[in-house]
Design a protein around this motif. Structure first.
Motif, mmCIF file in Angstrom:
data_model
loop_
_atom_site.group_PDB
_atom_site.id
_atom_site.type_symbol
_atom_site.label_atom_id
_atom_site.label_comp_id
_atom_site.label_asym_id
_atom_site.label_seq_id
_atom_site.Cartn_x
_atom_site.Cartn_y
_atom_site.Cartn_z
ATOM 1 N N UNK A 52 0.810 -1.220 0.000
ATOM 2 C CA UNK A 52 0.000 0.000 0.000
ATOM 3 C C UNK A 52 0.843 1.269 0.000
ATOM 4 N N UNK A 57 8.691 5.774 -0.533
ATOM 5 C CA UNK A 57 8.481 5.901 0.901
ATOM 6 C C UNK A 57 8.753 4.567 1.592
ATOM 7 N N UNK B 191 2.427 13.066 -9.919
ATOM 8 C CA UNK B 191 3.216 11.869 -10.237
ATOM 9 C C UNK B 191 4.517 11.857 -9.452
ATOM 10 N N UNK B 193 6.911 12.068 -6.370
ATOM 11 C CA UNK B 193 6.781 11.879 -4.934
ATOM 12 C C UNK B 193 7.844 12.681 -4.190
ATOM 13 N N UNK B 195 9.531 13.525 -0.677
ATOM 14 C CA UNK B 195 9.588 12.912 0.655
ATOM 15 C C UNK B 195 9.239 13.912 1.743
ATOM 16 N N UNK B 198 7.695 11.497 8.199
ATOM 17 C CA UNK B 198 6.762 10.397 8.435
ATOM 18 C C UNK B 198 6.834 10.103 9.922
ATOM 19 N N UNK B 234 -0.467 14.816 -4.001
ATOM 20 C CA UNK B 234 -0.188 13.386 -4.135
ATOM 21 C C UNK B 234 0.754 12.916 -3.014
ATOM 22 N N UNK B 238 -0.121 10.303 0.038
ATOM 23 C CA UNK B 238 0.614 9.039 0.147
ATOM 24 C C UNK B 238 1.248 8.899 1.529
ATOM 25 N N UNK B 239 1.792 9.998 2.044
ATOM 26 C CA UNK B 239 2.507 9.936 3.314
ATOM 27 C C UNK B 239 1.554 9.779 4.490
ATOM 28 N N UNK B 242 -0.329 6.435 4.541
ATOM 29 C CA UNK B 242 0.541 5.311 4.899
ATOM 30 C C UNK B 242 0.689 5.236 6.420
#
Lengths: 231, 338
Positions: A52, A57, B191, B193, B195, B198, B234, B238-239, B242
């Motif tokens: 996922x 990442x 598109x 990514x 960083x 996190x 995006x 995503x971060x 997750x």
């Protein structure tokens, strides 16, 4: 698990084939295998990909957590904390090779039943080890009785699984570390809570910074479930 | 015997909703009205409360009409006691107290978070899932045990929806229908990514550092044209998603549960549902997700737990029918489950 399955999940194979190994456990983060490496019994810990997560990442997290685990293992040994000997690290396969400890986890020992005197002395051993670890600014992050092993030959206490560890000198982090262990004792070993008292007793005697840490522990306990939620 | 009907009023944030639910779980009516602010602005308690006061009566009338019931058929009134913003909560509570006295029926105070969970359970039929509750005001991973919805992990600062809303203001995205929806649409074109920090600490997550970082980074990257607003949306999605999926997985491993239910406004984000689906599939479980009708705050989600409590003989004395901004999910004694 076959090579094909591994390839499908996008792994690089570890240098020794996992086909010759035995799967010991499958957690949320990693699989643990038991095998042989250059004639020695080893434990392989392989972190797996999370489908996922964005690949960039995922790779970043896997690598940084793997590196943190290895660093902590080495730091622990430097501090004189018995941990499994590190044999090899394969970053591309997200695999760590470690010594396989012949022994039993504290959890299993408690399950089998221990005398109060044995519980007390083992509890003191744990406390002393944690004091050394925390004084060296190493926080384990997942202190449970299944992450402590006792060697069957020398009866030495060995700490394992530094996957959630961090380097920190803060009393807060150390207190939370102890609190996690306390909850583990309360939930899984309700009859062995006296052992946790022995842990704290020895911790207090051996840690130079016991005072701020144990004060903070009282705060952490009071928090129960942390702050009041703000809607 | 006729079945009991409950009318629920929800107004803890920028939506005012009135729902009518029947004892068998059938939703007879569920209209709502959202207070939408101009791009670049959030909603303030005072203006939001005025909005709720203006719309609540007509929404009650609309709900009765849609459900084709008369006030005398209503068995009880439920309202949101908290958590939420003070002003808007009071607006809903006053309307509820007035109706209860006018129609001479009992009043039941409901916890907003429990409302989301019970709504999700009745709509999806999920039995005992790990619940991820994600909205503008809340971010919690919850599992039921011994008459309480227990919080296994939560945010230690911002709620995830709040983080998305604030980021939408940086890009000056529209608040109609919601900032999160517009981020989701824009993210589909992204598109690259980038960083971002996190932050998962044990079972808890944190978004405030990430937000400060992306606010600065966005200005810089947009000015130098190295990334587009779509790329930023995006990467943000995503971060943070997750992080949410990871803590949910930890809670599942801890409770030995296979199923997940996602509730709350952020829960209608399809990307979050897709990521959660992948994780749940790998664990051999099932994902229960609901669409915007029930994910987003509404009256029926308050009416339904109100009705469950009512059937257990629980109701709130009128003098105690107040509201509170701080009201934890695990404060509620869940009498209607084993």
């Amino acid at each position: 698990m076959s090579k094909d399955d591994l390839a499908k999940e996008g792994f690089l194979d570890p240098i020794i084939s996992t086909a010759s190994c035995q799967l010991l456990s499958q957690g949320a983060e990693a699989r643990v295998w038991s095998g042989e490496f250059l004639g020695r019994p080893v434990i392989l810990k392989q972190r797996f990909k999370k489908k996922y997560r964005h690949p960039v990442l995922d790779k970043h997290l896997n690598h940084s957590r793997l590196k943190q685990e290895v660093r902590s293992l080495l730091k622990a040994r430097k501090l004189g904390i018995p941990t499994p000997v590190l044999y090899d690290v394969e970053l591309e396969a997200s695999t760590i090779y470690m010594e396989r400890i012949a022994g039993c986890s504290v959890k299993e020992l408690l399950k089998k039943g221990m005398s109060p005197a044995d519980r007390h002395s083992l509890g003191r051993k744990i406390g002393q080890l944690l004091a050394t670890m925390h004084d060296g600014s190493l926080v384990h992050g997942d202190l449970t009785t299944s992450n402590m092993l006792v060697r069957s030959d020398s009866q030495d206490l060995v700490m394992i699984d530094f996957g959630l560890s961090s380097i920190s000198g803060l009393a807060e982090d150390k207190a939370v570390d102890l609190y996690v262990l306390e909850r583990a004792f309360n939930s899984a070993h309700a009859t062995s809570v006296d052992m946790y008292d022995a842990v704290l007793e020895a911790y207090k005697q051996h840690s130079r910074q016991w005072c701020p840490t144990l004060n903070k522990l009282a705060d952490v306990r009071m928090r129960g479930r942390k702050r009041v939620m703000v809607g | 015997m006729t079945q009991a009907l409950c009318l629920g009023i929800e107004g803890s944030a920028n939506k005012i909703g009135v729902g009518i639910v029947r004892e068998d779980g059938e939703i007879l009516a569920n209209p709502r009205h959202t207070y939408i602010t101009p791009p670049g602005q959030g909603f303030l308690p005072r203006e939001t409360a005025v909005h709720h006061q203006e719309h609540v009566v007509s929404l009650v009338q609309q709900a009765l009409k849609e459900a084709k019931v008369a006030p005398k058929n209503i068995s009880c009134i439920a309202y949101t006691k908290g958590p939420g913003m003070g002003g808007p909560l009071v607006a809903g509570a006053i309307a509820a107290r007035m109706l209860a006295q006018l129609w001479k029926v009992p009043i039941i105070a409901v916890n907003h978070c429990v409302g989301h969970i019970e709504m999700g359970r009745i709509v999806t039929g999920a039995r005992d899932p790990v619940v991820l509750y994600v909205s503008g005001g809340n971010t919690q991973v919850i599992a039921y045990s011994e008459q309480r919805y227990r919080i296994f992990g939560e945010t230690i600062d911002l709620a995830v929806g709040n983080c998305l809303d604030k980021f939408a203001r940086v890009l000056n995205l529209s608040n109609d229908p919601s900032p999160g929806y517009n981020i989701e649409q824009l993210a589909k074109e992204g598109s690259q990514f980038i960083e971002l920090p996190y932050v998962v600490k044990g079972m808890d997550v944190s978004f405030s550092g990430l937000l400060s970082f992306i606010e600065e980074k966005t200005k810089e990257l947009l000015a130098s044209k190295t990334a587009t607003p779509a790329d930023m949306c995006f990467s943000l999605q995503e971060t943070i998603f997750a992080m949410l999926v990871e803590v949910t997985e930890r809670a599942m491993a801890h409770c030995n549960t296979r199923d997940v239910l996602i509730v709350g406004g952020v829960g209608c984000n399809m990307r979050l549902q897709e990521m959660m689906q992948q994780m749940v599939e790998d664990r051999g479980g099932e994902l229960y997700a609901i669409d915007e009708r029930y994910c987003i705050d509404n009256g029926a989600m308050i009416a339904w737990p109100g009705l469950l409590a009512f059937k257990q003989g629980q109701f709130t004395p009128l003098e105690e029918a107040t509201c509170t901004q701080r009201f934890r999910t695990d404060d509620v004694l869940v009498t209607w489950r084993d």
